[in-house]
Design a protein around this motif. Sequence first.
Motif, PDB file in Angstrom:
ATOM      1  N   MET A   1       0.853  -1.188   0.000  1.00  0.00           N
ATOM      2  CA  MET A   1       0.000   0.000   0.000  1.00  0.00           C
ATOM      3  C   MET A   1       0.895   1.247   0.000  1.00  0.00           C
ATOM      4  O   MET A   1       1.820   1.355   0.777  1.00  0.00           O
ATOM      5  CB  MET A   1      -0.887  -0.006   1.245  1.00  0.00           C
ATOM      6  N   ASN A   2       0.611   2.162  -0.884  1.00  0.00           N
ATOM      7  CA  ASN A   2       1.393   3.389  -0.935  1.00  0.00           C
ATOM      8  C   ASN A   2       1.019   4.293   0.219  1.00  0.00           C
ATOM      9  O   ASN A   2      -0.151   4.446   0.577  1.00  0.00           O
ATOM     10  CB  ASN A   2       1.138   4.123  -2.252  1.00  0.00           C
ATOM     11  N   SER A   3       2.025   4.903   0.817  1.00  0.00           N
ATOM     12  CA  SER A   3       1.751   5.810   1.931  1.00  0.00           C
ATOM     13  C   SER A   3       1.158   7.101   1.392  1.00  0.00           C
ATOM     14  O   SER A   3       1.425   7.510   0.269  1.00  0.00           O
ATOM     15  CB  SER A   3       3.033   6.096   2.708  1.00  0.00           C
ATOM     16  N   GLU A   4       0.340   7.745   2.193  1.00  0.00           N
ATOM     17  CA  GLU A   4      -0.278   9.008   1.809  1.00  0.00           C
ATOM     18  C   GLU A   4      -0.091  10.005   2.927  1.00  0.00           C
ATOM     19  O   GLU A   4      -0.292   9.691   4.093  1.00  0.00           O
ATOM     20  CB  GLU A   4      -1.777   8.822   1.542  1.00  0.00           C
ATOM     21  N   GLU A   5       0.298  11.197   2.589  1.00  0.00           N
ATOM     22  CA  GLU A   5       0.448  12.236   3.592  1.00  0.00           C
ATOM     23  C   GLU A   5      -0.904  12.865   3.841  1.00  0.00           C
ATOM     24  O   GLU A   5      -1.603  13.268   2.909  1.00  0.00           O
ATOM     25  CB  GLU A   5       1.435  13.295   3.115  1.00  0.00           C
ATOM     26  N   ILE A   6      -1.308  12.937   5.101  1.00  0.00           N
ATOM     27  CA  ILE A   6      -2.585  13.544   5.471  1.00  0.00           C
ATOM     28  C   ILE A   6      -2.309  14.922   6.045  1.00  0.00           C
ATOM     29  O   ILE A   6      -1.639  15.059   7.068  1.00  0.00           O
ATOM     30  CB  ILE A   6      -3.328  12.694   6.501  1.00  0.00           C
ATOM     31  N   VAL A   7      -2.788  15.945   5.368  1.00  0.00           N
ATOM     32  CA  VAL A   7      -2.591  17.317   5.820  1.00  0.00           C
ATOM     33  C   VAL A   7      -3.868  17.755   6.531  1.00  0.00           C
ATOM     34  O   VAL A   7      -4.945  17.780   5.937  1.00  0.00           O
ATOM     35  CB  VAL A   7      -2.288  18.259   4.632  1.00  0.00           C
ATOM     36  N   ARG A 165      -7.127   2.457   4.893  1.00  0.00           N
ATOM     37  CA  ARG A 165      -5.945   3.265   5.199  1.00  0.00           C
ATOM     38  C   ARG A 165      -5.439   2.887   6.590  1.00  0.00           C
ATOM     39  O   ARG A 165      -6.208   2.760   7.540  1.00  0.00           O
ATOM     40  CB  ARG A 165      -6.259   4.762   5.161  1.00  0.00           C
ATOM     41  N   LEU A 166      -4.121   2.714   6.685  1.00  0.00           N
ATOM     42  CA  LEU A 166      -3.454   2.472   7.951  1.00  0.00           C
ATOM     43  C   LEU A 166      -2.853   3.785   8.428  1.00  0.00           C
ATOM     44  O   LEU A 166      -2.160   4.459   7.661  1.00  0.00           O
ATOM     45  CB  LEU A 166      -2.350   1.425   7.798  1.00  0.00           C
ATOM     46  N   LEU A 167      -3.098   4.133   9.675  1.00  0.00           N
ATOM     47  CA  LEU A 167      -2.549   5.357  10.229  1.00  0.00           C
ATOM     48  C   LEU A 167      -1.241   5.049  10.945  1.00  0.00           C
ATOM     49  O   LEU A 167      -1.216   4.240  11.880  1.00  0.00           O
ATOM     50  CB  LEU A 167      -3.534   6.008  11.193  1.00  0.00           C
ATOM     51  N   MET A 168      -0.153   5.645  10.484  1.00  0.00           N
ATOM     52  CA  MET A 168       1.165   5.443  11.069  1.00  0.00           C
ATOM     53  C   MET A 168       1.716   6.787  11.542  1.00  0.00           C
ATOM     54  O   MET A 168       1.315   7.852  11.045  1.00  0.00           O
ATOM     55  CB  MET A 168       2.129   4.835  10.046  1.00  0.00           C
ATOM     56  N   VAL A 169       2.652   6.747  12.476  1.00  0.00           N
ATOM     57  CA  VAL A 169       3.334   7.953  12.944  1.00  0.00           C
ATOM     58  C   VAL A 169       4.825   7.769  12.716  1.00  0.00           C
ATOM     59  O   VAL A 169       5.424   6.814  13.223  1.00  0.00           O
ATOM     60  CB  VAL A 169       3.070   8.223  14.436  1.00  0.00           C
ATOM     61  N   GLU A 170       5.429   8.672  11.933  1.00  0.00           N
ATOM     62  CA  GLU A 170       6.862   8.624  11.688  1.00  0.00           C
ATOM     63  C   GLU A 170       7.600   9.592  12.605  1.00  0.00           C
ATOM     64  O   GLU A 170       7.130  10.701  12.871  1.00  0.00           O
ATOM     65  CB  GLU A 170       7.168   8.973  10.229  1.00  0.00           C
ATOM     66  N   SER A 171       8.744   9.151  13.077  1.00  0.00           N
ATOM     67  CA  SER A 171       9.561  10.002  13.937  1.00  0.00           C
ATOM     68  C   SER A 171      10.230  11.086  13.106  1.00  0.00           C
ATOM     69  O   SER A 171      10.655  10.855  11.971  1.00  0.00           O
ATOM     70  CB  SER A 171      10.633   9.154  14.637  1.00  0.00           C
ATOM     71  N   ALA A 177      16.460   1.123  10.447  1.00  0.00           N
ATOM     72  CA  ALA A 177      17.658   0.450   9.948  1.00  0.00           C
ATOM     73  C   ALA A 177      17.858   0.652   8.453  1.00  0.00           C
ATOM     74  O   ALA A 177      18.991   0.678   7.961  1.00  0.00           O
ATOM     75  CB  ALA A 177      17.580  -1.047  10.267  1.00  0.00           C
ATOM     76  N   ASP A 178      16.757   0.810   7.697  1.00  0.00           N
ATOM     77  CA  ASP A 178      16.878   0.992   6.253  1.00  0.00           C
ATOM     78  C   ASP A 178      17.028   2.451   5.845  1.00  0.00           C
ATOM     79  O   ASP A 178      16.998   2.780   4.658  1.00  0.00           O
ATOM     80  CB  ASP A 178      15.674   0.376   5.541  1.00  0.00           C
ATOM     81  N   GLY A 179      17.185   3.361   6.819  1.00  0.00           N
ATOM     82  CA  GLY A 179      17.369   4.774   6.520  1.00  0.00           C
ATOM     83  C   GLY A 179      16.094   5.582   6.462  1.00  0.00           C
ATOM     84  O   GLY A 179      16.143   6.813   6.351  1.00  0.00           O
ATOM     85  N   SER A 180      14.957   4.918   6.530  1.00  0.00           N
ATOM     86  CA  SER A 180      13.674   5.633   6.528  1.00  0.00           C
ATOM     87  C   SER A 180      13.360   6.123   7.936  1.00  0.00           C
ATOM     88  O   SER A 180      13.933   5.648   8.915  1.00  0.00           O
ATOM     89  CB  SER A 180      12.561   4.705   6.029  1.00  0.00           C
ATOM     90  N   PRO A 181      12.438   7.081   8.067  1.00  0.00           N
ATOM     91  CA  PRO A 181      12.073   7.548   9.409  1.00  0.00           C
ATOM     92  C   PRO A 181      11.533   6.398  10.257  1.00  0.00           C
ATOM     93  O   PRO A 181      10.760   5.566   9.774  1.00  0.00           O
ATOM     94  CB  PRO A 181      10.994   8.592   9.128  1.00  0.00           C
ATOM     95  N   ALA A 182      11.949   6.348  11.501  1.00  0.00           N
ATOM     96  CA  ALA A 182      11.469   5.306  12.411  1.00  0.00           C
ATOM     97  C   ALA A 182      10.001   5.552  12.746  1.00  0.00           C
ATOM     98  O   ALA A 182       9.532   6.687  12.768  1.00  0.00           O
ATOM     99  CB  ALA A 182      12.307   5.300  13.683  1.00  0.00           C
ATOM    100  N   LEU A 183       9.280   4.458  12.976  1.00  0.00           N
ATOM    101  CA  LEU A 183       7.876   4.569  13.360  1.00  0.00           C
ATOM    102  C   LEU A 183       7.759   4.757  14.863  1.00  0.00           C
ATOM    103  O   LEU A 183       8.589   4.274  15.631  1.00  0.00           O
ATOM    104  CB  LEU A 183       7.114   3.319  12.930  1.00  0.00           C
TER     105      LEU A 183
END
Length: 442
Positions: A1-7, A165-171, A177-183
């Motif tokens: 699933m592609n992530s989507e930014e919610i403004v 839609r899955l709601l996630m929080v990025e740090s 570990a893969d260089g992406s923002p930690a959850l």
Amino acid sequence: MNSEEIVLPRTAGEYEGDGIARTFGGLPYDPETGEVISKAEAVRRREEVAALGEQVPEYECWQRDSFMAEMRDDDVFMLEKPRITHLHAPEYVLRPLLPRKAVSIIAADSGTGKSTLAAHIEALASRGELSEGRPLKCLVVTTEDSQDDISAQYAAEGANVDNIRLLMVESGSRMAADGSPALKTFGPNDLKTIIDVAFKVRPDIIRIDPLHRFAAGDWNNGRSAEFIDELTVAAQSLNCAVLGIMHTRKGATNAKESITGTGQWVAKARSVMVMAAPDDDKSHVVLQQTKANRSATQNYEITFAVKPMTFDDGSEYDLRFVADMVETTRTADDVFQQNAADRAAYVDRDELNDLSGWVYDRLAERNGHMFASELYRLASERPERWSRGQVRRAFASAGVKQTKQAQRHPKSILYLADHCDELTAKKWGNIPTTTTEKWESK
């Protein structure tokens, strides 16, 4: 699933998407005079403004910038008579389990399949296979499953992920570990943001897994469940169903009293369901609806199956999914009680002392039952010359129960609870030939 930014805007924007100014109670009104008007008149005025090429303003509905219980200067208190001439029937996304405008709870022990069932319901909703017969939108807030795990679950269920839609929080500071923002995980202070997101995407179902993640303080304190009021108001505003996932107490024997924490969890929900799995069969689970404020309760038997899934790297993994869900008269209470009886009847033969082990073996070799007088006779003929009192004291540890023949002048019958039930022992005791059977002393 592609992530989507919610403004999230500072205001809630249009009410139900129509851009018409609304009172606290949802009635159209003229923002200049404050006069309540009909919706038709509001639409006509809006179209007149649009025809002049002027920008049509977007008005707030009654969402707050902070918790919905906190008042703002522009909030409007309304006094309205109850509408008893135009009554609206209760709406459900899944009748009678998930009513709209309310919080519902599914509770079960770990590993029973409550999150798997929730994903199944969301998959059906996404494909338009629930009560309303149209595709529904789902917002999932979970802290117990990774995005990969829950995505695989939807794949196994054949979900239309365009409607989920899955709601996630990025740090903003830590990196994975893969260089992406930690959850990051969710907590009580994040409820406001979750409600704001819900007003942005306007889902039909909001799943919060687990629900008690947003409880502050001691779960056994009634105040810990007050945040459910916030979710209820949001559900009423959005006309959606909020589904909270919770745990049951270990060793529960009563479905209505099995949910962990204060009784306010149940009191504030409008539909409550408890799942119970037999100890010896985790693939057939009973879902008992213990509370339904708007309809009669209904119970279901859920059959889980395993589906092999292949991942991008070629590896395979067996994933549990819901294969069937049918109505049943069986209850979670029935399962709890059977489990309790089975656990009480369980005997570890290797842990028994000499006398208890001898008693267990004598009954086991006779299909689990025999006359008490026969056992006492065999015990007295042993080299140890065990007395009746000694033998009776061994019954508890050996799992021995006692009953009588269903006839006049009945004889006492002993039976092993882990080998047969009382009715079987009674019937056996009525067979005349058994009274003449003789067994060698051992």
